[in-house]
Scaffold this motif. Structure first.
Motif, PDB file in Angstrom:
ATOM      1  N   ASP A 412      37.508  89.979  40.179  1.00 40.42           N
ATOM      2  CA  ASP A 412      38.046  88.933  41.046  1.00 40.42           C
ATOM      3  C   ASP A 412      37.188  87.674  40.919  1.00 40.42           C
ATOM      4  O   ASP A 412      36.076  87.699  40.376  1.00 40.42           O
ATOM      5  CB  ASP A 412      38.069  89.397  42.505  1.00 40.42           C
ATOM      6  N   THR A 413      37.714  86.564  41.435  1.00 39.42           N
ATOM      7  CA  THR A 413      36.988  85.295  41.410  1.00 39.42           C
ATOM      8  C   THR A 413      36.961  84.689  42.800  1.00 39.42           C
ATOM      9  O   THR A 413      37.990  84.626  43.478  1.00 39.42           O
ATOM     10  CB  THR A 413      37.643  84.294  40.432  1.00 39.42           C
ATOM     11  N   VAL A 414      35.778  84.277  43.233  1.00 39.18           N
ATOM     12  CA  VAL A 414      35.613  83.615  44.527  1.00 39.18           C
ATOM     13  C   VAL A 414      35.634  82.111  44.288  1.00 39.18           C
ATOM     14  O   VAL A 414      34.871  81.603  43.462  1.00 39.18           O
ATOM     15  CB  VAL A 414      34.283  84.017  45.203  1.00 39.18           C
ATOM     16  N   GLU A 415      36.490  81.410  45.007  1.00 41.21           N
ATOM     17  CA  GLU A 415      36.606  79.961  44.859  1.00 41.21           C
ATOM     18  C   GLU A 415      35.907  79.262  46.018  1.00 41.21           C
ATOM     19  O   GLU A 415      36.235  79.484  47.179  1.00 41.21           O
ATOM     20  CB  GLU A 415      38.086  79.545  44.833  1.00 41.21           C
ATOM     21  N   PHE A 416      34.934  78.391  45.688  1.00 40.16           N
ATOM     22  CA  PHE A 416      34.227  77.610  46.706  1.00 40.16           C
ATOM     23  C   PHE A 416      34.604  76.128  46.658  1.00 40.16           C
ATOM     24  O   PHE A 416      34.546  75.438  47.651  1.00 40.16           O
ATOM     25  CB  PHE A 416      32.715  77.766  46.552  1.00 40.16           C
ATOM     26  N   GLY A 417      34.947  75.638  45.461  1.00 41.38           N
ATOM     27  CA  GLY A 417      35.334  74.244  45.318  1.00 41.38           C
ATOM     28  C   GLY A 417      34.144  73.314  45.213  1.00 41.38           C
ATOM     29  O   GLY A 417      33.008  73.679  45.527  1.00 41.38           O
ATOM     30  N   GLY A 418      34.411  72.088  44.767  1.00 44.62           N
ATOM     31  CA  GLY A 418      33.364  71.071  44.659  1.00 44.62           C
ATOM     32  C   GLY A 418      32.258  71.495  43.714  1.00 44.62           C
ATOM     33  O   GLY A 418      32.489  72.192  42.717  1.00 44.62           O
ATOM     34  N   LEU A 419      31.019  71.088  44.027  1.00 45.80           N
ATOM     35  CA  LEU A 419      29.880  71.422  43.176  1.00 45.80           C
ATOM     36  C   LEU A 419      29.576  72.915  43.164  1.00 45.80           C
ATOM     37  O   LEU A 419      28.927  73.414  42.251  1.00 45.80           O
ATOM     38  CB  LEU A 419      28.633  70.656  43.645  1.00 45.80           C
ATOM     39  N   LEU A 420      30.034  73.654  44.187  1.00 40.93           N
ATOM     40  CA  LEU A 420      29.753  75.085  44.251  1.00 40.93           C
ATOM     41  C   LEU A 420      30.635  75.895  43.317  1.00 40.93           C
ATOM     42  O   LEU A 420      30.327  77.040  43.013  1.00 40.93           O
ATOM     43  CB  LEU A 420      29.888  75.589  45.684  1.00 40.93           C
ATOM     44  N   ALA A 423      33.074  81.668  41.325  1.00 38.88           N
ATOM     45  CA  ALA A 423      32.184  82.713  40.821  1.00 38.88           C
ATOM     46  C   ALA A 423      32.971  83.976  40.492  1.00 38.88           C
ATOM     47  O   ALA A 423      33.615  84.553  41.371  1.00 38.88           O
ATOM     48  CB  ALA A 423      31.108  83.033  41.858  1.00 38.88           C
ATOM     49  N   PRO A 424      32.927  84.416  39.220  1.00 37.46           N
ATOM     50  CA  PRO A 424      33.509  85.725  38.899  1.00 37.46           C
ATOM     51  C   PRO A 424      32.662  86.824  39.525  1.00 37.46           C
ATOM     52  O   PRO A 424      31.429  86.760  39.480  1.00 37.46           O
ATOM     53  CB  PRO A 424      33.442  85.792  37.368  1.00 37.46           C
ATOM     54  N   VAL A 425      33.293  87.789  40.141  1.00 34.73           N
ATOM     55  CA  VAL A 425      32.551  88.880  40.786  1.00 34.73           C
ATOM     56  C   VAL A 425      31.967  89.785  39.704  1.00 34.73           C
ATOM     57  O   VAL A 425      32.684  90.320  38.860  1.00 34.73           O
ATOM     58  CB  VAL A 425      33.459  89.673  41.739  1.00 34.73           C
ATOM     59  N   MET A 426      30.623  89.940  39.732  1.00 30.86           N
ATOM     60  CA  MET A 426      29.917  90.674  38.700  1.00 30.86           C
ATOM     61  C   MET A 426      29.525  92.062  39.199  1.00 30.86           C
ATOM     62  O   MET A 426      29.247  92.239  40.394  1.00 30.86           O
ATOM     63  CB  MET A 426      28.663  89.887  38.277  1.00 30.86           C
ATOM     64  N   PRO A 427      29.470  93.035  38.315  1.00 27.28           N
ATOM     65  CA  PRO A 427      29.126  94.401  38.750  1.00 27.28           C
ATOM     66  C   PRO A 427      27.640  94.544  39.048  1.00 27.28           C
ATOM     67  O   PRO A 427      26.794  93.848  38.483  1.00 27.28           O
ATOM     68  CB  PRO A 427      29.511  95.257  37.542  1.00 27.28           C
ATOM     69  N   VAL A 428      27.317  95.459  39.955  1.00 23.13           N
ATOM     70  CA  VAL A 428      25.929  95.861  40.219  1.00 23.13           C
ATOM     71  C   VAL A 428      25.804  97.329  39.830  1.00 23.13           C
ATOM     72  O   VAL A 428      26.796  98.042  39.704  1.00 23.13           O
ATOM     73  CB  VAL A 428      25.548  95.660  41.700  1.00 23.13           C
TER      74      VAL A 428
END
Length: 452
Positions: A412-420, A423-428
């Motif tokens: 999944d991808t988290v969208e923050f917008g702007g300069l932020l 972020a693709p969700v990475m595995p731990v």
């Protein structure tokens, strides 16, 4: 002295290569705002910030117009709030964050940093109250940034604080679940935090600083990337020299802006931070610089060596261009804020373990990393501990800004917008670290701390 060709080259860097001053940050001491009455303290905090920074934004905008140099952000950093609020008779430090936020809105800055605590060797009552207040404080404010320093080369690592910060990060994400865990984007956990960092989210005004100071953070990954195109296939000696010369020119511009802002605001000039700070815009990526050196994709074998060269050359070139270099000064590798890093992570070439290796040689650490929402607090604490260990042993600043995105899973991808950015969700790693984290106590300082 600048000649005609220098001016034309600088204009081209601004117009076509994303050159900018990333931030003018005013550091303000709030030590004289302490008061046993929390409402009085908050009033003092608001009054002092708005008085000192009243003309910060307008001055930055005037310099932009007159010099033609983009100044992307105008920001404020303040004394770690745990020190200021510690004198007040209250267990709730959220109102202090609200006072900071209201001051930021009044002055027009885009972020204010310093809702912070320094607990590398232990925590006071004020430190513990502030840390407990972080999730709510970041959820109810728009512009407040928070940082906690949990370790240092001199003190070792406070593992009780590391364990607590894992829980705080989880709580902050859950408190802003409707915004992808956005509060975590405003929270940094440090080892060896510096007192004059102009960049968010980790900026605070250290107790060793003066009453008020102007710090500037330059940028320019796009400029370095463009410069390396002219030395394609050349030996690394030539690559390093090209980066050094480019960093010198970028820093000269930052020094000019810093001195001009200092003069107009009648506030002492502090430092220029040389850090290459990327953005999600195409052509403004640190990852693309590394790929220009010959890597197929950032994250493949050779990436750490390429980043080490880049970081060192930036420092060598920049330090000759400014009378005072400070802050973090190197290359940032925030995944969500770098178009090339986002692409590399999405392709599977870049993962947490490789990012951790890269942080051994870069400016800060694991920055703007999204992980699955069901990642445990203990795993987050273990990631923080690993990064703090790298900073402690190598006598450098390291940090973790991690977002356990609620309801999100790998891919999944988290969208923050702007300069932020996004972020693709990475595995731990799926294996537990809980028993390790629950030991608590303090990891002792390394031998290299004994330098006296």
């Amino acid at each position: 002295m600048l000649n005609h060709q220098n001016i034309l080259e600088t204009l081209d860097m601004i117009d076509h290569q994303h050159l900018d001053v990333r931030t003018i940050t005013m550091g303000i001491s709030l030590l004289d705002c302490c008061d046993s009455d929390p409402r009085a303290a908050c009033r003092k905090i608001y009054d002092k910030i708005t008085r000192k920074a009243e003309k910060l934004v307008s001055t930055g905008e005037a310099i932009e117009r007159e010099f033609g140099i983009p100044i992307v952000n105008k920001r404020i950093s303040v004394t770690p709030m745990a020190l200021v609020a510690g004198a007040s008779r209250t267990d709730d430090y959220v109102p202090f964050a609200v006072a900071m936020d209201e001051a930021a809105k009044t002055t027009g800055v885009n972020f204010i940093g310093g809702f912070s605590a320094l607990v590398q060797k232990g925590g006071t009552h004020g430190d513990r109250k502030l840390i407990a207040s972080i999730p709510e404080a970041l959820a109810v404010t728009d512009f407040v940034c928070s940082s906690v320093n949990v370790g240092s080369t001199k003190a070792g690592i406070n593992m009780d604080a590391v364990a607590e910060m894992g829980r705080v990060v989880k709580a902050a994400a859950e408190r802003t679940a409707d915004r992808g865990g956005f509060a975590c984007a405003k929270l940094v956990v440090f080892c060896n935090a510096v007192e004059d960092n102009p960049f968010m989210a980790g900026a605070f005004h250290g107790v060793g600083e003066g009453e008020c100071v102007i710090n500037v953070g330059v940028s320019g990954p796009g400029v370095v990337h463009h410069a390396l195109k002219s030395v394609k296939g050349q030996p690394f000696d030539v690559v390093a020299e090209t980066i050094k010369k480019t960093a010198f020119r970028i820093t000269r511009m930052g020094q000019l802006v810093a001195q001009e802002a200092s003069r107009r605001l009648d506030v002492p000039f502090g430092i220029v931070d040389l850090s290459l700070a990327p953005t999600p815009a195409v052509g403004d990526s640190v990852a693309r610089i590394l790929e220009e050196m010959g890597l197929e994709v950032c994250g493949t074998h050779g990436t750490t060596a390429a980043l080490a060269l880049l970081n060192d050359a930036v420092k060598k070139g920049g330090v000759m261009a400014s009378s005072h270099v400070g802050g973090l000064s190197g290359a940032f590798i925030p995944v969500s804020e770098d178009e090339g890093m986002i692409a590399a992570a999405a392709s599977g070439a870049l993962h947490l373990d490789k990012l951790e290796a890269m942080t051994c040689v870069c400016s800060v650490g694991l920055d703007m990393i999204a992980v699955p929402g069901d990642t445990t607090a203990e795993t987050i604490s273990a990631i923080i501990a690993d990064e703090a260990a790298i900073g402690m042993v190598n006598s450098k600043t390291t940090a973790v800004r991690i977002i356990p995105a609620p309801g999100m899973k790998v891919g999944d991808t988290v969208e923050f917008g702007g300069l932020l950015g996004s972020a693709p969700v990475m595995p731990v790693h799926p294996f537990a670290s809980g028993e390790f984290i629950h030991r608590g106590g303090r990891i002792p300082a390394p031998m290299q701390s004994l330098k006296n």
